[in-house]
Design a protein around this motif. Structure first.
Motif, PDB file in Angstrom:
ATOM      1  N   GLN B 135     -18.551  -6.204  -3.301  1.00 34.92           N
ATOM      2  CA  GLN B 135     -17.342  -6.296  -4.122  1.00 34.92           C
ATOM      3  C   GLN B 135     -16.237  -5.410  -3.547  1.00 34.92           C
ATOM      4  O   GLN B 135     -16.509  -4.396  -2.921  1.00 34.92           O
ATOM      5  N   ASN B 136     -15.008  -5.780  -3.838  1.00 31.47           N
ATOM      6  CA  ASN B 136     -13.850  -4.986  -3.418  1.00 31.47           C
ATOM      7  C   ASN B 136     -13.787  -4.782  -1.900  1.00 31.47           C
ATOM      8  O   ASN B 136     -13.465  -3.709  -1.441  1.00 31.47           O
ATOM      9  N   SER B 137     -14.114  -5.803  -1.165  1.00 30.45           N
ATOM     10  CA  SER B 137     -14.062  -5.644   0.291  1.00 30.45           C
ATOM     11  C   SER B 137     -12.703  -6.006   0.855  1.00 30.45           C
ATOM     12  O   SER B 137     -12.409  -5.678   1.994  1.00 30.45           O
ATOM     13  N   PHE B 138     -11.898  -6.719   0.093  1.00 26.97           N
ATOM     14  CA  PHE B 138     -10.590  -7.125   0.602  1.00 26.97           C
ATOM     15  C   PHE B 138      -9.518  -6.455  -0.237  1.00 26.97           C
ATOM     16  O   PHE B 138      -9.391  -6.698  -1.433  1.00 26.97           O
ATOM     17  N   ILE B 139      -8.781  -5.566   0.388  1.00 30.02           N
ATOM     18  CA  ILE B 139      -7.891  -4.673  -0.346  1.00 30.02           C
ATOM     19  C   ILE B 139      -6.490  -4.766   0.233  1.00 30.02           C
ATOM     20  O   ILE B 139      -6.298  -4.622   1.448  1.00 30.02           O
ATOM     21  N   GLU B 140      -5.541  -4.996  -0.645  1.00 25.36           N
ATOM     22  CA  GLU B 140      -4.135  -5.024  -0.227  1.00 25.36           C
ATOM     23  C   GLU B 140      -3.763  -3.672   0.400  1.00 25.36           C
ATOM     24  O   GLU B 140      -4.086  -2.614  -0.129  1.00 25.36           O
ATOM     25  N   GLY B 141      -3.107  -3.718   1.537  1.00 22.67           N
ATOM     26  CA  GLY B 141      -2.710  -2.472   2.209  1.00 22.67           C
ATOM     27  C   GLY B 141      -3.781  -1.965   3.155  1.00 22.67           C
ATOM     28  O   GLY B 141      -3.552  -1.044   3.914  1.00 22.67           O
ATOM     29  N   ASN B 142      -4.974  -2.587   3.108  1.00 23.16           N
ATOM     30  CA  ASN B 142      -6.035  -2.167   4.019  1.00 23.16           C
ATOM     31  C   ASN B 142      -6.325  -3.276   5.023  1.00 23.16           C
ATOM     32  O   ASN B 142      -5.996  -3.155   6.201  1.00 23.16           O
ATOM     33  N   ASP B 416       3.338   0.151  -0.981  1.00 25.58           N
ATOM     34  CA  ASP B 416       4.438   0.607  -0.126  1.00 25.58           C
ATOM     35  C   ASP B 416       4.055   1.811   0.742  1.00 25.58           C
ATOM     36  O   ASP B 416       4.719   2.096   1.740  1.00 25.58           O
ATOM     37  N   VAL B 417       2.989   2.521   0.350  1.00 32.31           N
ATOM     38  CA  VAL B 417       2.547   3.675   1.134  1.00 32.31           C
ATOM     39  C   VAL B 417       2.238   3.249   2.576  1.00 32.31           C
ATOM     40  O   VAL B 417       2.445   4.004   3.520  1.00 32.31           O
ATOM     41  N   ALA B 418       1.789   1.996   2.733  1.00 28.20           N
ATOM     42  CA  ALA B 418       1.471   1.500   4.073  1.00 28.20           C
ATOM     43  C   ALA B 418       2.700   1.465   4.970  1.00 28.20           C
ATOM     44  O   ALA B 418       2.578   1.354   6.184  1.00 28.20           O
ATOM     45  N   LYS B 419       3.898   1.554   4.373  1.00 29.19           N
ATOM     46  CA  LYS B 419       5.109   1.486   5.202  1.00 29.19           C
ATOM     47  C   LYS B 419       5.506   2.833   5.792  1.00 29.19           C
ATOM     48  O   LYS B 419       6.465   2.918   6.544  1.00 29.19           O
ATOM     49  N   LEU B 420       4.791   3.878   5.409  1.00 30.89           N
ATOM     50  CA  LEU B 420       5.134   5.202   5.935  1.00 30.89           C
ATOM     51  C   LEU B 420       4.796   5.298   7.420  1.00 30.89           C
ATOM     52  O   LEU B 420       3.768   4.807   7.857  1.00 30.89           O
ATOM     53  N   THR B 421       5.672   5.926   8.182  1.00 26.16           N
ATOM     54  CA  THR B 421       5.330   6.274   9.555  1.00 26.16           C
ATOM     55  C   THR B 421       5.363   7.791   9.651  1.00 26.16           C
ATOM     56  O   THR B 421       6.423   8.400   9.587  1.00 26.16           O
ATOM     57  N   LEU B 459       4.944  14.589   5.951  1.00 27.33           N
ATOM     58  CA  LEU B 459       4.752  13.559   4.930  1.00 27.33           C
ATOM     59  C   LEU B 459       6.033  13.383   4.104  1.00 27.33           C
ATOM     60  O   LEU B 459       6.492  12.246   3.902  1.00 27.33           O
ATOM     61  N   SER B 460       6.622  14.504   3.654  1.00 30.44           N
ATOM     62  CA  SER B 460       7.815  14.329   2.816  1.00 30.44           C
ATOM     63  C   SER B 460       8.969  13.731   3.617  1.00 30.44           C
ATOM     64  O   SER B 460       9.750  12.940   3.079  1.00 30.44           O
ATOM     65  N   ASP B 461       9.040  14.062   4.917  1.00 32.34           N
ATOM     66  CA  ASP B 461      10.065  13.427   5.762  1.00 32.34           C
ATOM     67  C   ASP B 461       9.845  11.922   5.841  1.00 32.34           C
ATOM     68  O   ASP B 461      10.786  11.124   5.743  1.00 32.34           O
ATOM     69  N   ALA B 462       8.577  11.535   6.048  1.00 32.57           N
ATOM     70  CA  ALA B 462       8.265  10.110   6.177  1.00 32.57           C
ATOM     71  C   ALA B 462       8.591   9.382   4.876  1.00 32.57           C
ATOM     72  O   ALA B 462       9.090   8.254   4.888  1.00 32.57           O
ATOM     73  N   ILE B 463       8.319  10.054   3.734  1.00 30.94           N
ATOM     74  CA  ILE B 463       8.624   9.430   2.439  1.00 30.94           C
ATOM     75  C   ILE B 463      10.127   9.203   2.319  1.00 30.94           C
ATOM     76  O   ILE B 463      10.589   8.129   1.943  1.00 30.94           O
TER      77      ILE B 463
END
Lengths: 335, 495, 292
Positions: B135-142, B416-421, B459-463
């Protein structure tokens, strides 16, 4: 530099020819000259100059090398490099590396070349081969072998040092900040020594044997011959060898990368490994995001520093040569 | 990899002869890539990976797959492992992209999707196909982006690092239980005591610990393993957001005293002469060879140690994970639910046939053979059956699978966290450890708080940057106050 | 008396001779010991290529294997697909050497011997590239190769590899041609030989030692080159080279040491043999180039 002095001499050579026919012939000669140059220039412009110019644009972006650069940061990358103490530290290591490798290698190479240049010495070419061979080996292979050797060899040396009470603890040669750069330098000297050896041998062969014989008949000793004949005759070649050696050592990269990858804690980091670590992230195991923009900026900044450095070098050398020439002229005038 | 199966050799030889002929005939003349998309009436699937020690397993799967699907040929290319991300990215710049490939570690999967490298699997990923996975093997953002599935999990949750104990060295030092078995240490003190005993009993000839830090990564493995045991869920990975303490959504190298405590212990070990003195020079591979030869009693590493030792018939070692101050680990290893290893490229010429190979290689049977070959754990619980495992150390590894659980996932709460660089943070934890270990950094506390500060700032810069370009991310997305480091955590999507 | 004098002088000559022999023996001894020590790392790699996995780590600094594992070579050859890669490496090396020689000898000749407008500019450009930063240039080169449809061929590797050495080669040839006597050329032109004939029939054959030198330098780098062949043959792995093949022994977390050493020996052998053959010309060639 050398090229410039060559041209000047070539310029002096006159091309004697009657007017009309010579104009046509000269035109044809120009044409052929350009044709002969074209392939070299095409390769140079397409694969050396163009890529460098093209990558100049990257320096203004934050970019991980995928797709096209989009995050514009202006001169921010340069600012970051200039304020990065690791960059300056690696620049320092590069200079130390060059400052030790170049003189040591050249002096040793010249000394061995003098021994091997002796015409009465049999098997000279065999010895030459022995000392040249490390050049043939790629840095990747050397890295693996030396790493293994140093950890084995280190143990034996350490035992001796500890028995003699010179150290009280075991030294980790490539892993100790006091020794790592020294080992890298030693391996660097070993690796490219052969090139300088054959350059000097070639230089020595251009000195006519008659000069030596004449000096010997005059009763000059070995040291006098070396100082009065060998050194002055080798000066021009020596400058070429020196320039090549300096250019080569400043670009040191793969040896450091395979031996220590700049560690421990940047104590062997040179500019090119620093750039590499920016461009390709860290090692495979630590997935640091690569930053091609920052790496390009570092590379251009280093290039700029090198150009400034070599211009200064050329100016200083020129003045020295001119002053010496002037001095000699004065001496000549007196005698 | 020194004993390839017969089939692999003959395969190579046959391929080699064909290729030599091809080279001679068309050296450079055939400038355009003559992509061999069809041979006879069959179909060829181009497949890329960077596996060296796993190669026999892949080759065997290819053989079995081709037997089951006689119309499909798999053309495998093993790329140089340390250049793999570069090569994949260059391949997509040109017309050289493979049909199916092992996903490179860089760039992040989100970017691979936005660069249009991958084919969504939804056409084939029916509910019944998905149901073979836990279960839960397919996750948005992963492994799923904008509702489309791009990859599937392969490896099962497992502890990424273990403490390896050389049984022979321990026995020689008398470190045994009353029943004669090796006394595997459990607490930090046990570990120190064992090292002291080994050193004393061997007259200084054998060391307690050893590692190979020439690639500048192994010291952080030690830190990671030991601070987790002491209750720091962030561990010591050098990059990525999963190395923070999710309870506070921050990196805590300085504020959590476990880090300084372990570093002090490490320096004490060094001072006492417990650590194999060439550890900073040699590579991880060399350290593995010296451990096998009993030059030191303990080392830290992952399951990748095992195949080579097994091949050398060296199995007389034990392993444990998460040594802790008290004997009871206070934190575990955390992985994201989901996961990915392979994907089908957007340039795949025969998507259906490529998916057949994707399906085969990621299937239960292939997973079983993967586990049997001692490479690691499979996502399928059925495949991780210890009955089929002959190597005792590998069985020990399989048995400790419980120390790895699902941890909090900011990307599930807010895709949206996935959009962080995240910008590069240098010097990183590896550098700081090397600096401390070699005495170049004297003030451990200040360099740890400096590193903590730089990572949190990155991290805060990337945010800020991401929000500037339209994403909606905040520091709060990383904070999970209800996270208990000793329990699996189910992240709920924000409503 | 004369007899005594003869004896004395003979004695002196003998003493002189024997002293010279001692010096010469000492020199040979020092050179031999020094040279062998110099090559010790290579001997160690050679010996290790014949060791068993176990002995590789247990024998420490001793380069000699206890029994010779010739099978390492067979295994290395097969696992790294050397049979297939050998030919590619040979073709790339030959191609690179050929392209480099033709391109640099022509350019070097023109720069050494003829006058034409723009010559100084040209020389300036060529010297400047020696100092330019190398930068991250692989992407522009890769894109360029793709645009001219040369990707996935040995040509792309040859061309890029050759470009990296043109400046150095041009300088060497230029120096060498400058040192050749002008009279020969003039005589040829009086005999009615054109520009082309003068170069191909007279000057190039005269520069044999330099051809050997530039050829050898180019061959060494081309033979060992790793990154370019890897990148430019991405889509056709069957075109890879020996240096790339060596990575069959180096995984993300594993290295096969003895096979790596055997692979190294296999890779190095041809280039060492080439050096042995060419070394006679080699120093002469350089000597010609630096003669003023």
């Amino acid at each position: 530099m050398v090229a410039v002095s060559h041209t000047r001499r070539a310029d002096l050579a006159p091309a004697p020819a009657p007017a009309a026919r010579s104009a046509r012939r000269r035109a044809r000669k120009y044409l052929w000259s350009y044709l002969y140059l074209t392939p070299m220039l095409v390769l140079l412009l397409a694969f050396i100059v163009y890529p460098i110019v093209a990558s100049l644009g990257y320096t203004l972006y934050q970019w991980n090398g995928i797709g096209d650069p989009s995050t514009f940061v202006g001169l921010g990358n340069f600012r970051q490099i200039i304020h990065d103490s690791i960059f300056w530290r690696s620049l320092g290591h590069t200079f130390v590396y060059a400052a030790i490798v170049v003189p040591v290698q050249l002096v040793l190479a010249l000394a061995l070349a003098l021994v091997l240049n002796n015409r009465r010495l049999r098997f000279a070419s065999f010895y030459r081969t022995l000392f040249f061979l490390p050049v043939v080996t790629s840095a990747a292979v050397i890295g693996v072998v030396i790493q293994l050797l140093v950890s084995n060899f280190g143990d034996s040396i350490n035992t001796i040092l500890m028995d003699l009470h010179l150290t009280h603890s075991h030294i980790d040669w490539l892993g100790d900040p006091h020794f790592a750069l020294g080992i890298v330098i030693a391996v660097g000297i070993w690796h490219t020594f052969g090139y300088n050896l054959v350059y000097f041998l070639a230089g020595l062969q251009t000195i006519p044997e008659e000069l030596y014989e004449a000096a010997r008949l005059d009763g000059a000793g070995r040291i006098a011959i070396f100082r009065r004949i060998t050194i002055p005759m080798l000066r021009a070649v020596g400058v070429v060898i020196l320039v090549l050696a300096i250019i080569g050592t400043f670009q040191i990269f793969d040896l450091v990368q395979v031996l220590t990858s700049g560690g421990p804690y940047f104590s062997t980091e040179v500019v090119n490994t620093y750039i590499y670590h920016l461009a390709f992230g860290g090692t495979n195991a630590s997935a640091v995001q690569p930053d091609v923009g920052l790496a390009s900026a570092a590379s251009f900044f280093f290039g700029l520093l090198l150009i400034v450095f070599s211009v200064v070098q050329v100016v200083v050398l020129r003045t020295l040569v001119r002053r010496r020439a002037a001095g000699r002229e004065r001496q000549g005038g007196q005698s | 990899m020194s004993s390839p199966t017969f089939s692999r050799r003959s395969l190579l030889r046959a391929a080699g002869m064909g290729a030599a002929a091809a080279t001679l005939g068309g050296a450079g003349l055939s400038a355009c890539s003559s992509s061999s998309s069809s041979s006879g009436d069959g179909i060829t699937v181009n497949y890329w990976d960077s596996f060296v020690s796993q190669a026999p397993w892949v080759d065997n799967e290819i053989k079995l797959f081709e037997k089951a699907n006689p119309k499909i040929k798999i053309k495998k290319t093993t790329q140089v492992s340390d250049q793999y991300p570069n090569l994949v990215s260059l391949a997509f710049r040109s017309a050289n992209a493979p049909d199916m490939f092992q996903l490179p570690k860089s760039p992040p999967l989100t970017q691979q999707v936005t660069q249009n490298w991958l084919t969504p699997l939804d056409k084939w990923a029916t509910d019944s196909w998905k149901s073979r996975y836990p279960q839960n093997s397919f996750i948005e953002g992963n492994n799923e982006f904008n509702g489309k599935i791009y990859s599937a999990p392969f490896a099962g949750p497992a502890p990424s690092l273990q403490l390896y104990v050389h049984n022979g060295v321990f026995k020689n030092a008398g470190l045994t239980n009353p029943d004669g078995s090796v006394a595997v240490p459990k607490t930090w003190d046990d570990v120190s005591r064992a090292a002291a005993t080994i050193k004393a009993k061997s007259g200084g000839k054998v060391y307690g610990f050893g590692f190979g830090n020439s690639a500048n990564t192994t010291l952080a493995w030690w830190l990671d393993l030991f601070v987790r045991g002491a209750g720091s869920p962030g561990g010591a990975a050098s990059a990525g957001i999963d190395s923070m303490d999710s309870r506070v959504g921050k990196w805590t190298y300085a504020s959590d005293r476990n880090y300084a405590d372990f570093i002090a212990l490490l320096l004490q070990w060094k001072k006492n002469g417990y650590i194999y003195p060439n550890s900073m020079s040699i590579s991880d591979e060399q350290a593995r060879a010296y451990f096998e030869r009993g030059q030191f009693g303990m080392t830290v590493g992952g399951v990748w140690n095992q195949p080579e030792w097994t091949e050398h018939k060296f199995t007389d070692y034990s392993l444990m994970t998460l040594p802790s101050p008290t004997g009871t680990p206070q934190a575990l290893f955390y992985g994201p639910p989901g996961g990915y290893l392979f994907a089908i490229s957007s340039k795949a010429k025969h998507p259906d046939e490529t998916f057949a190979w994707f399906d085969w290689l990621g299937g239960v049977e292939s997973g079983k053979r993967y586990v049997e070959s001692g490479q690691g754990l499979s996502i399928y619980p059925d495949a991780n059956d210890t009955k089929n495992i002959t190597s005792k150390p590998f069985a020990q590894y399989v048995a400790m699978a419980g120390t790895a659980v699902y941890g909090p996932q900011p990307t599930i709460r807010n895709p949206d966290v996935a959009k962080l660089t995240l910008g590069t943070v240098k010097p990183d934890i590896n550098d700081v450890l090397a600096g401390v270990y070699t005495g170049q950094i004297k003030n451990v506390a200040s360099s740890l708080s400096d590193l903590e500060g730089r990572r949190n700032t990155a991290l805060s810069d990337a945010i800020k940057k991401a929000n500037g370009s339209g994403a909606k991310v905040s520091q709060a997305d990383f904070v999970f106050p209800d996270f208990d480091p000793l329990k699996p955590y189910t992240t709920k999507p924000a409503s | 008396m004369t007899a005594i004098a003869v004896q004395q002088s003979a004695g002196r000559r003998n003493r002189y001779r024997s002293r010279r022999r001692v010096v010469s023996l000492a020199t040979h001894f020092a050179l031999l010991i020094g040279g062998l020590a110099w090559l010790y790392p290579l001997f160690w790699a050679l010996g290790s290529s014949l060791k068993s996995d176990d002995q590789f780590f247990s024998s420490g600094l001793n380069p000699l294997p206890s029994h010779f594992m010739w099978s390492n070579y067979l295994q290395a050859w097969q696992e790294a697909s050397f049979g297939r890669y050998f030919l590619n490496t040979l073709l790339i090396t030959l191609g690179t050497v050929l392209v480099t020689l033709v391109v640099t000898s022509m350019a070097g000749y023109v720069l050494a011997r003829t006058q034409f407008p723009g010559k100084k500019l040209c020389l300036g450009l060529v010297s400047a590239t020696l100092f330019l930063p190398h930068g991250y240039t692989i992407i522009p080169i890769f894109d360029l190769m793709q645009r001219v449809h040369l990707l996935d061929s040995l040509w792309s590797v040859i061309i890029v590899q050759a470009s990296s050495g043109v400046v150095f080669g041009t300088f060497l040839f230029m120096g060498y041609f400058m040192a050749i006597d002008r009279e020969l050329e003039d005589a040829a032109q009086v005999d009615g030989a054109g520009f082309n004939q003068t170069f191909w029939r007279i000057m190039l054959p005269l520069s044999g030692p330099m051809v050997a030198t530039v050829g050898l330098f180019t061959a060494i780098t081309a033979w060992n080159s790793f990154f370019l062949p890897l990148v430019f043959t991405l889509g056709r792995p069957e075109l890879r080279t020996l240096a790339v093949g060596m990575y069959a022994f180096i995984g993300e977390n594993s290295t096969d040491w003895t096979l790596l050493c055997a692979g190294t020996v296999i890779t190095l052998a041809p280039i060492i043999v080439l050096f042995l053959f060419l070394q006679r010309f080699f120093v002469n060639g350089l000597a010609g180039a630096v003669k003023q």
